[in-house]
Scaffold this motif. Structure first.
Motif, PDB file in Angstrom:
ATOM      1  N   GLU A  36       0.827  -1.209   0.000  1.00  0.00           N
ATOM      2  CA  GLU A  36       0.000   0.000   0.000  1.00  0.00           C
ATOM      3  C   GLU A  36       0.862   1.260   0.000  1.00  0.00           C
ATOM      4  N   LEU A  37       1.905   1.245   0.807  1.00  0.00           N
ATOM      5  CA  LEU A  37       2.791   2.408   0.877  1.00  0.00           C
ATOM      6  C   LEU A  37       3.468   2.658  -0.467  1.00  0.00           C
ATOM      7  N   THR A  38       3.954   1.603  -1.109  1.00  0.00           N
ATOM      8  CA  THR A  38       4.620   1.747  -2.408  1.00  0.00           C
ATOM      9  C   THR A  38       3.671   2.313  -3.453  1.00  0.00           C
ATOM     10  N   GLU A  39       2.443   1.783  -3.493  1.00  0.00           N
ATOM     11  CA  GLU A  39       1.471   2.269  -4.474  1.00  0.00           C
ATOM     12  C   GLU A  39       1.095   3.725  -4.197  1.00  0.00           C
ATOM     13  N   SER A  40       0.957   4.082  -2.916  1.00  0.00           N
ATOM     14  CA  SER A  40       0.599   5.460  -2.577  1.00  0.00           C
ATOM     15  C   SER A  40       1.704   6.429  -2.977  1.00  0.00           C
ATOM     16  N   ILE A  41       2.960   6.076  -2.681  1.00  0.00           N
ATOM     17  CA  ILE A  41       4.076   6.947  -3.036  1.00  0.00           C
ATOM     18  C   ILE A  41       4.176   7.102  -4.543  1.00  0.00           C
ATOM     19  N   SER A  42       4.057   5.988  -5.265  1.00  0.00           N
ATOM     20  CA  SER A  42       4.152   6.031  -6.724  1.00  0.00           C
ATOM     21  C   SER A  42       3.060   6.907  -7.322  1.00  0.00           C
ATOM     22  N   TYR A  43       1.838   6.745  -6.836  1.00  0.00           N
ATOM     23  CA  TYR A  43       0.728   7.520  -7.391  1.00  0.00           C
ATOM     24  C   TYR A  43       0.828   8.993  -7.004  1.00  0.00           C
ATOM     25  N   TYR A  44       1.227   9.246  -5.759  1.00  0.00           N
ATOM     26  CA  TYR A  44       1.400  10.630  -5.312  1.00  0.00           C
ATOM     27  C   TYR A  44       2.457  11.333  -6.167  1.00  0.00           C
ATOM     28  N   SER A  45       3.579  10.656  -6.386  1.00  0.00           N
ATOM     29  CA  SER A  45       4.648  11.242  -7.202  1.00  0.00           C
ATOM     30  C   SER A  45       4.165  11.502  -8.617  1.00  0.00           C
ATOM     31  N   LEU A  46       3.383  10.565  -9.162  1.00  0.00           N
ATOM     32  CA  LEU A  46       2.857  10.738 -10.514  1.00  0.00           C
ATOM     33  C   LEU A  46       1.923  11.937 -10.596  1.00  0.00           C
ATOM     34  N   LYS A  47       1.067  12.098  -9.581  1.00  0.00           N
ATOM     35  CA  LYS A  47       0.142  13.244  -9.568  1.00  0.00           C
ATOM     36  C   LYS A  47       0.900  14.557  -9.494  1.00  0.00           C
ATOM     37  N   VAL A  48       1.927  14.614  -8.658  1.00  0.00           N
ATOM     38  CA  VAL A  48       2.717  15.839  -8.531  1.00  0.00           C
ATOM     39  C   VAL A  48       3.426  16.150  -9.844  1.00  0.00           C
ATOM     40  N   GLU A  49       4.008  15.119 -10.459  1.00  0.00           N
ATOM     41  CA  GLU A  49       4.729  15.323 -11.718  1.00  0.00           C
ATOM     42  C   GLU A  49       3.786  15.780 -12.823  1.00  0.00           C
ATOM     43  N   ARG A  50       2.608  15.186 -12.889  1.00  0.00           N
ATOM     44  CA  ARG A  50       1.630  15.599 -13.913  1.00  0.00           C
ATOM     45  C   ARG A  50       1.183  17.040 -13.688  1.00  0.00           C
ATOM     46  N   SER A  51       0.961  17.402 -12.437  1.00  0.00           N
ATOM     47  CA  SER A  51       0.546  18.771 -12.140  1.00  0.00           C
ATOM     48  C   SER A  51       1.629  19.769 -12.541  1.00  0.00           C
ATOM     49  N   ARG A  52       2.895  19.426 -12.252  1.00  0.00           N
ATOM     50  CA  ARG A  52       3.994  20.311 -12.605  1.00  0.00           C
ATOM     51  C   ARG A  52       4.126  20.450 -14.124  1.00  0.00           C
ATOM     52  N   ASN A  53       4.036  19.324 -14.819  1.00  0.00           N
ATOM     53  CA  ASN A  53       4.165  19.380 -16.272  1.00  0.00           C
ATOM     54  C   ASN A  53       2.985  20.096 -16.920  1.00  0.00           C
ATOM     55  N   LEU A  54       1.781  19.901 -16.353  1.00  0.00           N
ATOM     56  CA  LEU A  54       0.611  20.610 -16.875  1.00  0.00           C
ATOM     57  C   LEU A  54       0.773  22.108 -16.683  1.00  0.00           C
ATOM     58  N   PHE A  55       1.276  22.500 -15.515  1.00  0.00           N
ATOM     59  CA  PHE A  55       1.499  23.923 -15.260  1.00  0.00           C
ATOM     60  C   PHE A  55       2.508  24.503 -16.244  1.00  0.00           C
TER      61      PHE A  55
END
Length: 373
Positions: free
Chosen positions: A135-154
């Protein structure tokens, strides 16, 4: 009592214990609400209990321990939890601390009611830790992906949507200059608007390149037959015009023709020459060397000036990186730390390589190699 049964029957005290533990982690104000802390934890506990009871082979256990466990759903409980935490203002450390607290709470309460440890208990505890880690691995991976997508979208929106108003500003400045006679002061101000607008457009182009590189699609390369030495002389002439106080030398040897992307190669020269102008001593020349070799063409740009600190050389081609301190800070092109990163991406997209050497004795030299095809 089996650990999975204990978790199902004692979710309320587990969550209460976990909440008290999490409160000692000094979360940020936006993460301190008891309601937000309790949110979604019951779903994670249910998943963990079900995972403990699910059949698992030795091979599947090894895969899970190595992070190779197959996904069970499109949006896992851990991913939903990460999305909620990211949207709620939690940072990565706070989210990881939640899992640490949950693990500690379950183990503490279960151990308190266990009088004798059996092999089944050890097995359940192992499966529990595996489930939490998953669960921790999946949460970290998804959180990082969301942050990266938000940064790239910006970055993408910034680079795209600002081009029109800046273009209109540039056009208006040009039209004002054609309307009629202007004073010397007015002419200077109009010229400054045009120059500043051009610099902003260059920065936006770099932001778009950064976004493409970070999204994994890479920089688009359109090859055509060209002469590397010809482009080098063109860009050096532009630099002489823009920086009349600096002197430049160009040395060419061997066959310098090949198949490369001419505009992208121009970016490489512009970024490296601009860097040399910014950090080179004004009374010493900037030397450009183009050497044609058997399979590739090398480009070297050298300046004498304040050297790049040794501890900064390794990260000089990373995006948004500063190196050095105080007045010796080495900023990449346009003071955004993008110029050298994009330069490296262009060289790599051509299948080449780039390196830098820097010292007080020998000066600073950037050397890029471009395969001919």
């Amino acid at each position: 009592m089996r650990l999975s049964t204990f978790i199902r029957e004692n979710s309320a005290p587990i969550i209460a214990e976990w909440e008290a533990f999490a409160g000692t982690l000094d979360p940020s104000p936006e993460a301190a609400s008891p309601l937000s802390l309790r949110n979604h934890i019951a779903y994670i506990l249910r998943f963990v209990a079900d995972d403990i009871d699910s059949p698992q082979t030795d091979a599947e256990q090894v895969d899970k321990s190595q992070g190779k466990n197959a996904r069970r759903s499109t949006n896992s409980v851990a991913e939903v939890h990460a999305a909620l935490r990211q949207a709620g203002g939690f940072n990565m450390d706070q989210m990881v601390s939640e899992y640490r607290a949950l693990r500690a709470s379950v183990v503490k309460l279960w151990s308190a009611q266990t009088t004798e440890t059996t092999l089944q208990d050890i097995h359940d505890l192992t499966r529990f830790n595996e489930a939490i880690d998953q669960e921790l691995t999946e949460s970290i991976s998804y959180y990082s992906l969301k942050v990266e997508r938000s940064r790239n979208l910006f970055l993408g929106i910034l680079g795209h949507d600002l081009r029109n108003p800046i273009g209109a500003m540039t056009m208006s400045a040009e039209l004002i200059g054609r309307i009629g006679s202007l004073s010397e002061r007015q002419t200077m101000l109009i010229s400054q608007i045009s120059v500043s607008a051009s610099r902003v457009m260059e920065i936006l182009d770099q932001l778009l390149d950064l976004t493409r590189a970070r999204l994994g699609s890479g920089l688009q390369i359109i090859r055509e037959t060209m002469d590397m030495a010809f482009v080098a002389r063109q860009l050096v002439d532009e630099m002489r015009t823009a920086h009349p106080g600096n002197s430049f030398t160009v040395e060419v040897s061997g066959d310098t023709e090949g198949a490369w992307d001419r505009p992208r190669i121009g970016q490489v020269f512009s970024n490296l020459l601009g860097n040399a102008v910014q950090y080179g001593f004004k009374d010493l020349p900037i030397n450009v060397s183009i050497r044609g070799e058997t399979h590739d063409v090398s480009v070297s740009i050298h300046n004498d000036g304040v050297p790049i600190p040794p501890n900064a050389v390794a990260g000089i081609f990373e995006a948004l990186v500063r190196s050095g301190d105080g007045e010796d800070v080495h900023l990449q092109s346009n003071n955004l730390g993008l110029g050298l990163y994009i330069t490296k991406e262009i060289v790599v997209a051509h299948g080449g390589s780039i390196k830098v050497t820097s010292s007080e004795k020998t000066g600073t030299t950037f050397t890029a190699r471009f395969p001919r095809a």
